[in-house]
Motif scaffolding. Structure first.
Motif, PDB file in Angstrom:
ATOM      1  N   ASP A  81      -8.650  29.460  22.437  1.00 15.36           N
ATOM      2  CA  ASP A  81      -7.700  30.539  22.663  1.00 15.36           C
ATOM      3  C   ASP A  81      -6.324  29.907  22.875  1.00 15.36           C
ATOM      4  O   ASP A  81      -6.050  29.366  23.949  1.00 15.36           O
ATOM      5  N   PRO A  82      -5.430  29.925  21.878  1.00 15.62           N
ATOM      6  CA  PRO A  82      -4.145  29.243  22.020  1.00 15.62           C
ATOM      7  C   PRO A  82      -3.233  29.882  23.052  1.00 15.62           C
ATOM      8  O   PRO A  82      -2.397  29.198  23.648  1.00 15.62           O
ATOM      9  N   SER A  83      -3.400  31.176  23.304  1.00 16.42           N
ATOM     10  CA  SER A  83      -2.503  31.849  24.253  1.00 16.42           C
ATOM     11  C   SER A  83      -2.656  31.293  25.665  1.00 16.42           C
ATOM     12  O   SER A  83      -1.708  31.318  26.462  1.00 16.42           O
ATOM     13  N   SER A  84      -3.833  30.754  25.978  1.00 14.27           N
ATOM     14  CA  SER A  84      -4.046  30.227  27.324  1.00 14.27           C
ATOM     15  C   SER A  84      -3.348  28.886  27.541  1.00 14.27           C
ATOM     16  O   SER A  84      -3.289  28.382  28.665  1.00 14.27           O
ATOM     17  N   LEU A  85      -2.826  28.302  26.467  1.00 15.93           N
ATOM     18  CA  LEU A  85      -2.047  27.065  26.602  1.00 15.93           C
ATOM     19  C   LEU A  85      -0.594  27.345  26.949  1.00 15.93           C
ATOM     20  O   LEU A  85       0.112  26.463  27.436  1.00 15.93           O
ATOM     21  N   LEU A  86      -0.132  28.564  26.664  1.00  7.41           N
ATOM     22  CA  LEU A  86       1.285  28.878  26.754  1.00  7.41           C
ATOM     23  C   LEU A  86       1.659  29.432  28.125  1.00  7.41           C
ATOM     24  O   LEU A  86       0.912  30.212  28.715  1.00  7.41           O
ATOM     25  N   VAL A  87       2.820  29.026  28.611  1.00  9.53           N
ATOM     26  CA  VAL A  87       3.346  29.550  29.868  1.00  9.53           C
ATOM     27  C   VAL A  87       4.675  30.229  29.591  1.00  9.53           C
ATOM     28  O   VAL A  87       5.343  29.943  28.597  1.00  9.53           O
ATOM     29  N   SER A  88       5.075  31.125  30.482  1.00  4.36           N
ATOM     30  CA  SER A  88       6.356  31.808  30.313  1.00  4.36           C
ATOM     31  C   SER A  88       7.493  30.886  30.710  1.00  4.36           C
ATOM     32  O   SER A  88       7.308  29.915  31.473  1.00  4.36           O
ATOM     33  N   LEU A  89       8.677  31.177  30.216  1.00  5.58           N
ATOM     34  CA  LEU A  89       9.836  30.351  30.549  1.00  5.58           C
ATOM     35  C   LEU A  89      10.130  30.393  32.039  1.00  5.58           C
ATOM     36  O   LEU A  89      10.432  29.361  32.653  1.00  5.58           O
ATOM     37  N   ASP A  90      10.037  31.561  32.639  1.00  2.00           N
ATOM     38  CA  ASP A  90      10.308  31.677  34.078  1.00  2.00           C
ATOM     39  C   ASP A  90       9.341  30.817  34.887  1.00  2.00           C
ATOM     40  O   ASP A  90       9.759  30.096  35.804  1.00  2.00           O
ATOM     41  N   ASP A  91       8.050  30.898  34.555  1.00  2.00           N
ATOM     42  CA  ASP A  91       7.065  30.103  35.306  1.00  2.00           C
ATOM     43  C   ASP A  91       7.281  28.617  35.073  1.00  2.00           C
ATOM     44  O   ASP A  91       7.130  27.805  36.004  1.00  2.00           O
ATOM     45  N   PHE A  92       7.626  28.248  33.852  1.00  3.22           N
ATOM     46  CA  PHE A  92       7.866  26.832  33.550  1.00  3.22           C
ATOM     47  C   PHE A  92       9.046  26.299  34.347  1.00  3.22           C
ATOM     48  O   PHE A  92       8.970  25.211  34.944  1.00  3.22           O
ATOM     49  N   LEU A  93      10.136  27.047  34.379  1.00  6.45           N
ATOM     50  CA  LEU A  93      11.334  26.574  35.076  1.00  6.45           C
ATOM     51  C   LEU A  93      11.089  26.388  36.569  1.00  6.45           C
ATOM     52  O   LEU A  93      11.706  25.522  37.200  1.00  6.45           O
ATOM     53  N   LYS A  94      10.164  27.154  37.128  1.00 10.25           N
ATOM     54  CA  LYS A  94       9.845  27.014  38.558  1.00 10.25           C
ATOM     55  C   LYS A  94       9.199  25.666  38.861  1.00 10.25           C
ATOM     56  O   LYS A  94       9.220  25.215  40.016  1.00 10.25           O
ATOM     57  N   THR A  95       8.630  25.036  37.843  1.00  9.50           N
ATOM     58  CA  THR A  95       7.933  23.759  38.058  1.00  9.50           C
ATOM     59  C   THR A  95       8.867  22.557  37.967  1.00  9.50           C
ATOM     60  O   THR A  95       8.467  21.440  38.296  1.00  9.50           O
ATOM     61  N   LEU A  96      10.103  22.768  37.499  1.00  4.19           N
ATOM     62  CA  LEU A  96      11.004  21.657  37.224  1.00  4.19           C
ATOM     63  C   LEU A  96      11.842  21.274  38.436  1.00  4.19           C
ATOM     64  O   LEU A  96      12.296  22.138  39.191  1.00  4.19           O
ATOM     65  N   ASN A  97      12.054  19.977  38.589  1.00  2.00           N
ATOM     66  CA  ASN A  97      13.017  19.462  39.560  1.00  2.00           C
ATOM     67  C   ASN A  97      14.294  19.168  38.786  1.00  2.00           C
ATOM     68  O   ASN A  97      14.422  18.112  38.151  1.00  2.00           O
ATOM     69  N   LEU A  98      15.228  20.101  38.816  1.00  2.00           N
ATOM     70  CA  LEU A  98      16.424  19.972  37.990  1.00  2.00           C
ATOM     71  C   LEU A  98      17.349  18.859  38.460  1.00  2.00           C
ATOM     72  O   LEU A  98      18.221  18.419  37.694  1.00  2.00           O
ATOM     73  N   THR A  99      17.166  18.376  39.689  1.00  2.00           N
ATOM     74  CA  THR A  99      18.004  17.267  40.172  1.00  2.00           C
ATOM     75  C   THR A  99      17.676  15.971  39.440  1.00  2.00           C
ATOM     76  O   THR A  99      18.470  15.025  39.471  1.00  2.00           O
ATOM     77  N   LYS A 100      16.516  15.932  38.772  1.00  2.00           N
ATOM     78  CA  LYS A 100      16.129  14.735  38.020  1.00  2.00           C
ATOM     79  C   LYS A 100      16.560  14.805  36.556  1.00  2.00           C
ATOM     80  O   LYS A 100      16.213  13.937  35.756  1.00  2.00           O
ATOM     81  N   ASN A 101      17.309  15.861  36.217  1.00  4.93           N
ATOM     82  CA  ASN A 101      17.856  16.009  34.857  1.00  4.93           C
ATOM     83  C   ASN A 101      16.785  15.899  33.772  1.00  4.93           C
ATOM     84  O   ASN A 101      16.843  15.015  32.905  1.00  4.93           O
TER      85      ASN A 101
END
Length: 253
Positions: A81-101
């Motif tokens: 099921d390929p859809s279960s591999l995909l995440v939303s942009l909002d959820d993805f951005l929550k996982t990022l530490n933007l201070t690390k560029n």
């Protein structure tokens, strides 16, 4: 995402390596596995048992109708099921530490599944945080993409986004600098320090990046090359740029 698959919510992946990668990193995506009765891969069978994946025998000479006549499936075919591999942009951005560029790849109507898989593989190899994939006019996650990625679709986040420039606007609001990969880009690769979160837009193999998307980019990047060569394949261009970014961010490797 553009299907290219047997059913709307199911695709076939094939080969031992791809299935082992899936079972080790994202077993939730695998629904069922067809195995040649004479398969003697103990690691694969142990992973299938561990994750309680149902299996069925794959009769000798069968499987071509599922994955194509010229495809070497090694006696291993799985439904995914390929859809279960995909995440939303909002959820993805929550996982990022933007201070690390961090950096991400943004696919812009890349049509060839082998290019998509190769770009995903390069993004994983050079430490990018994820690959953003539009829903339409874009090769989706298919068996060919999984194969070309060498299983990296199961190791790096794949982010589903709408078409158009709104995803780029969201990235800009989060502090990302948007780079468009273009043959006639205004800035030569190697000049920029990549000292902010970076998003690299990879365009269509023939038409390149759409004009409206180019205007949304902060910078267009070109790759210096010998005069005898006009351009590089989209996946090769992406790999060169990702490598240059990783040189400026060795902590990502």
């Amino acid at each position: 995402m553009r299907p290219g698959r047997a059913e709307k919510d199911k695709i076939y992946i094939y080969g031992k390596h791809a299935l082992v990668e899936a079972l080790q990193n994202a077993p939730r995506v695998i629904r069922k596995v067809f195995l040649a009765p004479d398969l003697r891969d103990t690691e694969l069978r142990a992973l299938l048992d561990k994750n309680n994946i149902p299996t069925s025998p794959l009769a000798h000479g069968k499987g071509k109708e599922l994955v194509g006549r010229d495809t070497a499936h090694q006696g291993v075919i799985a439904t995914m099921d390929p859809s279960s591999l995909l995440v939303s942009l909002d959820d993805f951005l929550k996982t990022l530490n933007l201070t690390k560029n961090p950096a991400v790849a943004v696919l812009g109507e890349v049509q060839d599944p082998h290019n998509v898989g190769a770009i995903i593989r390069s993004a994983a190899a050079f430490g990018l945080a994820g690959v953003l994939i539009p829903e339409h006019n874009q090769a989706g996650v298919t068996g060919a993409v999984v194969k070309a990625s060498a299983g990296m679709v199961f190791r790096i986040p794949l982010v589903t986004i709408g078409n158009g420039n709104n995803p780029l606007k969201v990235l800009k609001e989060k502090g990302f600098w948007i780079y468009g990969l273009a043959m006639d880009g205004k800035m030569a690769l190697g000049v920029d320090a990549f000292d902010a979160p970076s998003a690299f837009v990879v365009g269509n193999e023939g038409a390149g990046i759409r004009e409206k998307t180019l205007t949304a980019c902060d910078v267009t990047l070109s790759i210096p090359m010998h005069a005898r060569t006009e351009s590089l394949n989209a996946a090769v261009s992406a790999a060169v740029v990702f490598y240059e970014w990783s040189r400026k961010h060795p902590e990502a490797l």
